[in-house]
Scaffold this active site. Structure first.
Site, PDB file in Angstrom:
ATOM      1  N   LYS A  90       0.858  -1.197   0.000  1.00  0.00           N
ATOM      2  CA  LYS A  90       0.000   0.000   0.000  1.00  0.00           C
ATOM      3  C   LYS A  90       0.885   1.234   0.000  1.00  0.00           C
ATOM      4  O   LYS A  90       1.809   1.342   0.809  1.00  0.00           O
ATOM      5  CB  LYS A  90      -0.876  -0.007   1.278  1.00  0.00           C
ATOM      6  CG  LYS A  90      -1.795   1.187   1.394  1.00  0.00           C
ATOM      7  CD  LYS A  90      -3.145   0.908   0.771  1.00  0.00           C
ATOM      8  CE  LYS A  90      -3.979   2.162   0.558  1.00  0.00           C
ATOM      9  NZ  LYS A  90      -3.724   2.885  -0.705  1.00  0.00           N
ATOM     10  N   GLN A 111       7.143   4.107   3.886  1.00  0.00           N
ATOM     11  CA  GLN A 111       5.741   3.695   3.921  1.00  0.00           C
ATOM     12  C   GLN A 111       5.522   2.457   4.790  1.00  0.00           C
ATOM     13  O   GLN A 111       4.497   2.337   5.460  1.00  0.00           O
ATOM     14  CB  GLN A 111       5.270   3.423   2.484  1.00  0.00           C
ATOM     15  CG  GLN A 111       3.778   3.370   2.313  1.00  0.00           C
ATOM     16  CD  GLN A 111       3.129   4.745   2.243  1.00  0.00           C
ATOM     17  OE1 GLN A 111       3.610   5.604   1.536  1.00  0.00           O
ATOM     18  NE2 GLN A 111       2.047   4.945   2.977  1.00  0.00           N
ATOM     19  N   LYS A 114       5.444   3.756   8.348  1.00  0.00           N
ATOM     20  CA  LYS A 114       4.247   4.577   8.546  1.00  0.00           C
ATOM     21  C   LYS A 114       3.019   3.680   8.679  1.00  0.00           C
ATOM     22  O   LYS A 114       2.213   3.824   9.593  1.00  0.00           O
ATOM     23  CB  LYS A 114       4.104   5.496   7.327  1.00  0.00           C
ATOM     24  CG  LYS A 114       2.931   6.408   7.369  1.00  0.00           C
ATOM     25  CD  LYS A 114       2.785   7.180   6.063  1.00  0.00           C
ATOM     26  CE  LYS A 114       4.105   7.717   5.573  1.00  0.00           C
ATOM     27  NZ  LYS A 114       3.985   8.789   4.596  1.00  0.00           N
ATOM     28  N   LYS A 126       5.431   1.997  -3.094  1.00  0.00           N
ATOM     29  CA  LYS A 126       5.351   3.327  -3.700  1.00  0.00           C
ATOM     30  C   LYS A 126       5.530   3.168  -5.197  1.00  0.00           C
ATOM     31  O   LYS A 126       6.151   2.199  -5.655  1.00  0.00           O
ATOM     32  CB  LYS A 126       6.444   4.240  -3.150  1.00  0.00           C
ATOM     33  CG  LYS A 126       6.131   5.708  -3.298  1.00  0.00           C
ATOM     34  CD  LYS A 126       5.126   6.176  -2.259  1.00  0.00           C
ATOM     35  CE  LYS A 126       4.642   7.586  -2.542  1.00  0.00           C
ATOM     36  NZ  LYS A 126       3.839   8.116  -1.421  1.00  0.00           N
ATOM     37  N   GLY A 165      -2.948   8.271  -4.296  1.00  0.00           N
ATOM     38  CA  GLY A 165      -2.318   9.453  -4.876  1.00  0.00           C
ATOM     39  C   GLY A 165      -1.070   9.871  -4.113  1.00  0.00           C
ATOM     40  O   GLY A 165      -0.734   9.324  -3.065  1.00  0.00           O
ATOM     41  N   ASP A 166      -0.365  10.825  -4.670  1.00  0.00           N
ATOM     42  CA  ASP A 166       0.780  11.485  -4.022  1.00  0.00           C
ATOM     43  C   ASP A 166       1.011  12.747  -4.861  1.00  0.00           C
ATOM     44  O   ASP A 166       0.076  13.203  -5.549  1.00  0.00           O
ATOM     45  CB  ASP A 166       2.005  10.545  -4.005  1.00  0.00           C
ATOM     46  CG  ASP A 166       3.156  11.079  -3.142  1.00  0.00           C
ATOM     47  OD1 ASP A 166       3.073  10.949  -1.914  1.00  0.00           O
ATOM     48  OD2 ASP A 166       4.124  11.639  -3.683  1.00  0.00           O
ATOM     49  N   THR A 210      -4.757  13.646   5.290  1.00  0.00           N
ATOM     50  CA  THR A 210      -3.338  13.803   5.621  1.00  0.00           C
ATOM     51  C   THR A 210      -3.113  15.126   6.357  1.00  0.00           C
ATOM     52  O   THR A 210      -2.444  15.168   7.405  1.00  0.00           O
ATOM     53  CB  THR A 210      -2.460  13.718   4.353  1.00  0.00           C
ATOM     54  OG1 THR A 210      -2.844  12.553   3.625  1.00  0.00           O
ATOM     55  CG2 THR A 210      -0.997  13.635   4.699  1.00  0.00           C
ATOM     56  N   ASN A 241      -2.523  19.065  -1.883  1.00  0.00           N
ATOM     57  CA  ASN A 241      -3.508  18.390  -1.045  1.00  0.00           C
ATOM     58  C   ASN A 241      -3.172  18.473   0.442  1.00  0.00           C
ATOM     59  O   ASN A 241      -4.011  18.866   1.263  1.00  0.00           O
ATOM     60  CB  ASN A 241      -3.631  16.928  -1.499  1.00  0.00           C
ATOM     61  CG  ASN A 241      -4.522  16.131  -0.588  1.00  0.00           C
ATOM     62  OD1 ASN A 241      -4.053  15.439   0.311  1.00  0.00           O
ATOM     63  ND2 ASN A 241      -5.822  16.243  -0.773  1.00  0.00           N
ATOM     64  N   SER A 381      -7.042   5.828   3.844  1.00  0.00           N
ATOM     65  CA  SER A 381      -7.111   4.957   2.662  1.00  0.00           C
ATOM     66  C   SER A 381      -7.503   3.540   3.088  1.00  0.00           C
ATOM     67  O   SER A 381      -8.287   2.870   2.409  1.00  0.00           O
ATOM     68  CB  SER A 381      -5.757   4.907   1.949  1.00  0.00           C
ATOM     69  OG  SER A 381      -5.617   5.995   1.070  1.00  0.00           O
TER      70      SER A 381
HETATM   71  P1  NDP Z   1       0.417  17.785  -4.400  1.00  0.00           P
HETATM   72  O1  NDP Z   1       0.881  17.424  -5.744  1.00  0.00           O
HETATM   73  O2  NDP Z   1      -1.030  17.939  -4.150  1.00  0.00           O
HETATM   74  O3  NDP Z   1       1.138  19.139  -3.921  1.00  0.00           O
HETATM   75  C1  NDP Z   1       2.519  19.231  -3.857  1.00  0.00           C
HETATM   76  C2  NDP Z   1       2.900  20.652  -3.451  1.00  0.00           C
HETATM   77  O4  NDP Z   1       4.304  20.687  -3.195  1.00  0.00           O
HETATM   78  C3  NDP Z   1       2.629  21.662  -4.538  1.00  0.00           C
HETATM   79  O5  NDP Z   1       2.337  22.897  -3.956  1.00  0.00           O
HETATM   80  C4  NDP Z   1       3.971  21.708  -5.278  1.00  0.00           C
HETATM   81  O6  NDP Z   1       4.218  22.931  -5.950  1.00  0.00           O
HETATM   82  C5  NDP Z   1       4.943  21.555  -4.129  1.00  0.00           C
HETATM   83  N1  NDP Z   1       6.187  20.923  -4.616  1.00  0.00           N
HETATM   84  C6  NDP Z   1       6.301  19.739  -5.264  1.00  0.00           C
HETATM   85  N2  NDP Z   1       7.575  19.498  -5.586  1.00  0.00           N
HETATM   86  C7  NDP Z   1       8.270  20.550  -5.121  1.00  0.00           C
HETATM   87  C8  NDP Z   1       9.637  20.890  -5.149  1.00  0.00           C
HETATM   88  N3  NDP Z   1      10.550  20.091  -5.723  1.00  0.00           N
HETATM   89  N4  NDP Z   1      10.006  22.047  -4.530  1.00  0.00           N
HETATM   90  C9  NDP Z   1       9.079  22.851  -3.952  1.00  0.00           C
HETATM   91  N5  NDP Z   1       7.766  22.582  -3.913  1.00  0.00           N
HETATM   92  C10 NDP Z   1       7.377  21.456  -4.488  1.00  0.00           C
HETATM   93  O7  NDP Z   1       1.041  16.682  -3.421  1.00  0.00           O
HETATM   94  P2  NDP Z   1       0.575  16.268  -1.950  1.00  0.00           P
HETATM   95  O8  NDP Z   1       0.105  17.460  -1.211  1.00  0.00           O
HETATM   96  O9  NDP Z   1      -0.294  15.086  -2.065  1.00  0.00           O
HETATM   97  O10 NDP Z   1       1.957  15.747  -1.324  1.00  0.00           O
HETATM   98  C11 NDP Z   1       2.865  16.625  -0.657  1.00  0.00           C
HETATM   99  C12 NDP Z   1       3.812  15.804   0.202  1.00  0.00           C
HETATM  100  O11 NDP Z   1       3.054  15.049   1.175  1.00  0.00           O
HETATM  101  C13 NDP Z   1       4.653  14.763  -0.530  1.00  0.00           C
HETATM  102  O12 NDP Z   1       5.899  14.643   0.124  1.00  0.00           O
HETATM  103  C14 NDP Z   1       3.875  13.470  -0.342  1.00  0.00           C
HETATM  104  O13 NDP Z   1       4.696  12.325  -0.453  1.00  0.00           O
HETATM  105  C15 NDP Z   1       3.380  13.674   1.091  1.00  0.00           C
HETATM  106  N6  NDP Z   1       2.216  12.869   1.461  1.00  0.00           N
HETATM  107  C16 NDP Z   1       1.044  12.968   0.771  1.00  0.00           C
HETATM  108  C17 NDP Z   1      -0.053  12.236   1.171  1.00  0.00           C
HETATM  109  C18 NDP Z   1      -1.385  12.416   0.529  1.00  0.00           C
HETATM  110  O14 NDP Z   1      -2.368  11.845   1.047  1.00  0.00           O
HETATM  111  N7  NDP Z   1      -1.517  13.159  -0.543  1.00  0.00           N
HETATM  112  C19 NDP Z   1       0.032  11.265   2.286  1.00  0.00           C
HETATM  113  C20 NDP Z   1       1.292  11.277   2.991  1.00  0.00           C
HETATM  114  C21 NDP Z   1       2.341  12.041   2.554  1.00  0.00           C
HETATM  115  P3  NDP Z   1       4.006  23.029  -7.550  1.00  0.00           P
HETATM  116  O15 NDP Z   1       2.533  23.132  -7.754  1.00  0.00           O
HETATM  117  O16 NDP Z   1       4.770  24.239  -7.940  1.00  0.00           O
HETATM  118  O17 NDP Z   1       4.592  21.765  -8.126  1.00  0.00           O
END
Ligand code: NDP
Length: 449
Positions: A90, A111, A114, A126, A165-166, A210, A241, A381
């Site tokens: 997962k 993961q 976690k 992943k 998603g991620d 999250t 997200n 999830s």
């Molecule tokens: P999204 O794609 O929804 O959002 C990602 C955000 O981070 C955007 O604002 C993006 O900006 C920014 N970002 C991405 N890459 C970079 C970078 N290299 N430098 C600076 N900013 C960056 O992703 P999520 O919110 O889902 O995920 C964010 C983090 O949380 C990740 O590390 C993910 O692994 C972790 N996570 C997510 C979960 C989930 O349920 N979604 C669960 C657990 C962990 P821009 O739009 O400019 O790309």
């Protein structure tokens, strides 16, 4: 350092020297479990560390698709099925140009730990692709997702491997992936993907889980240390997200969020971030955070010009990195401490570099570690999977209540383990030890596989 530990780390360094993120994640965990290894010599005999750090399976595949100009593009797809020790594989799918095997392996490894902390029956995995969704049309996204699933489908299943998603993969992408899976399999296996829209089997509160979960964890951590979120100033990196729903819950708990960012720069709004506007820009228009200035010209936009993310230069009580790995470095950590930060809550996976993390711990800053603090997403999830199996849906409040209880339990496990092993308030070590102990015992019980 324990000899067994030294040998395992040195072997991984030799074998996977080019995988920097993976090595970083491995070392962070292994360096904090020495006391457990000293107490359990049987772990070495059963090669627990060697097995826990080697994925059960790594799948890479070609993803050809046609863009709107009729050109054929070829991306690379991945699924790292790291561990099925305590449940089906997962973990999320990430679509971002930076995706490579090192990043997939570090995320898969994190993961496992976690998912063990959630207390739910889910293994660790992943996946993703170096595909960049930015600037692509809906049709291009759909064609890419269909091609990606045309290979991935043979490796997943609701009792085998359940992606979600991620970064770069939200409800739109999950919908296209699910549609193609269902078409190929000719069966409605609702539990094969999570993060689905509510209209075809998603869970209420999954989208928020999250970010909300992070704030439940941070609230518990602050409470245990005599603080309160009410009235605190908060900065959050990212505007995806996790960041959006962290902002929503922090505000609901009485904090004032004054900064958010994307990969180009950050917004500082001393009056408090206008979240409906951020949602409009990011969730609906898929635009840039700079557009915030059009509605709030009194706020400030700071462009990102170096490795130091400008958001960490803003004075804050609580910093919530919710964007990506290694986005908070030692320089930024020093700025935050100078400006009086009391707590850091990791919403993103491994957002803090090892040097920055060590600095925070040395300075007595409270750190809510990613593998515990952002576990609310995967926990919900798992709740989505169980609803799909039951063919019955919970209300938003029912899911949120379950999420809150899970996050409180996770915090308590981190806290108890930190105290038990003589490093009180070090929730990073507490999380690693709580999860490792559970996984090591499960591995011993299942024999050499
Ligand atoms: P999204 O794609 O929804 O959002 C990602 C955000 O981070 C955007 O604002 C993006 O900006 C920014 N970002 C991405 N890459 C970079 C970078 N290299 N430098 C600076 N900013 C960056 O992703 P999520 O919110 O889902 O995920 C964010 C983090 O949380 C990740 O590390 C993910 O692994 C972790 N996570 C997510 C979960 C989930 O349920 N979604 C669960 C657990 C962990 P821009 O739009 O400019 O790309």
């Amino acid at each position: 350092m324990n000899e067994y530990l030294k040998r395992v780390i040195s072997n991984i360094e030799k074998r996977d020297s080019h995988e920097s993120e993976y090595l970083q994640a491995i070392k962070e965990v292994l360096c904090s479990i020495e006391q457990i290894l000293d107490k359990h010599p049987e772990y070495e005999k059963a090669a627990i560390l060697e097995r826990m750090t080697e994925p059960e399976r790594i799948i890479t595949f070609r993803v050809p698709w046609v863009n709107d100009n009729g050109e054929v593009i070829v991306n690379r797809g991945y699924r790292v099925q790291f561990s099925s020790l305590i449940g089906p594989y997962k973990g999320g799918l990430r679509f971002h140009p930076s995706v490579n095997q090192s990043i997939m392996k570090f995320l898969g490894f994190e993961q496992i730990f976690k998912n063990a902390l959630t207390g739910l029956p889910i293994g660790g995995a992943k996946g993703g692709s170096d595909f960049d969704p930015k600037g692509k049309s809906d049709n291009e996204i759909m064609r890419f997702c269909q091609s990606f699933m045309t290979e991935l489908y043979r490796h997943i299943g609701q009792d085998v491997d359940v992606p979600a998603g991620d970064i770069g993969v939200g409800a739109r992408e999950i919908g296209y992936l699910f549609g193609q899976y269902k078409r190929i399999r000719n069966a409605y296996e609702g539990g094969v993907l999570t993060g689905k829209a509510i209209c075809y089997g998603g869970s209420l509160a999954r989208k928020e889980a999250t970010g909300y979960g992070l704030l439940f964890y941070v609230r518990e951590m602050l409470k245990t240390n005599g603080h309160d979120l009410n009235g605190k100033i908060v900065t959050i990196s990212g505007s995806g997200n996790v960041a959006i729903y962290a902002c929503e819950k922090a505000t609901a708990f009485g904090a004032k969020v004054v900064g958010m960012s994307d990969s180009n720069g950050c917004i500082y709004d001393k009056n408090g971030i206008d979240l409906p506007l951020i949602k409009q820009i990011k969730e609906v228009k898929r635009g840039r955070i700079k557009e915030y200035l059009r509605v709030h010209p009194e706020s400030e936009y700071i462009e990102k010009t170096s490795d130091d993310s400008p958001i960490w230069g803003i004075k804050t009580d609580i910093a919530l990195p919710c964007a990506t790995q290694n986005e908070l470095n030692l320089n930024s950590a020093k700025k935050l401490v100078e400006n009086g930060v009391i707590a850091v809550g990791e919403g993103a996976n491994m957002p803090t570099t090892q040097e920055a993390l060590d600095y925070f711990i040395e300075k007595g800053i409270l750190v809510a570690p990613a593998k515990a603090a952002n576990a609310g997403g995967v926990a919900t999830s798992a709740i989505e999977m169980s609803q799909n199996s039951m063919r019955y849906y919970y209300t938003f409040e029912e899911v949120e209540n379950k999420l809150e209880k899970i996050m409180i339990n996770i915090f308590n496990a981190c806290n108890e383990n930190a105290e038990k092993y003589g490093c009180p308030k070090n929730y990073v070590a507490g999380a690693n030890m709580a999860a490792f102990q559970k996984l090591a015992d499960a591995m011993l019980a299942q024999g050499i596989v």
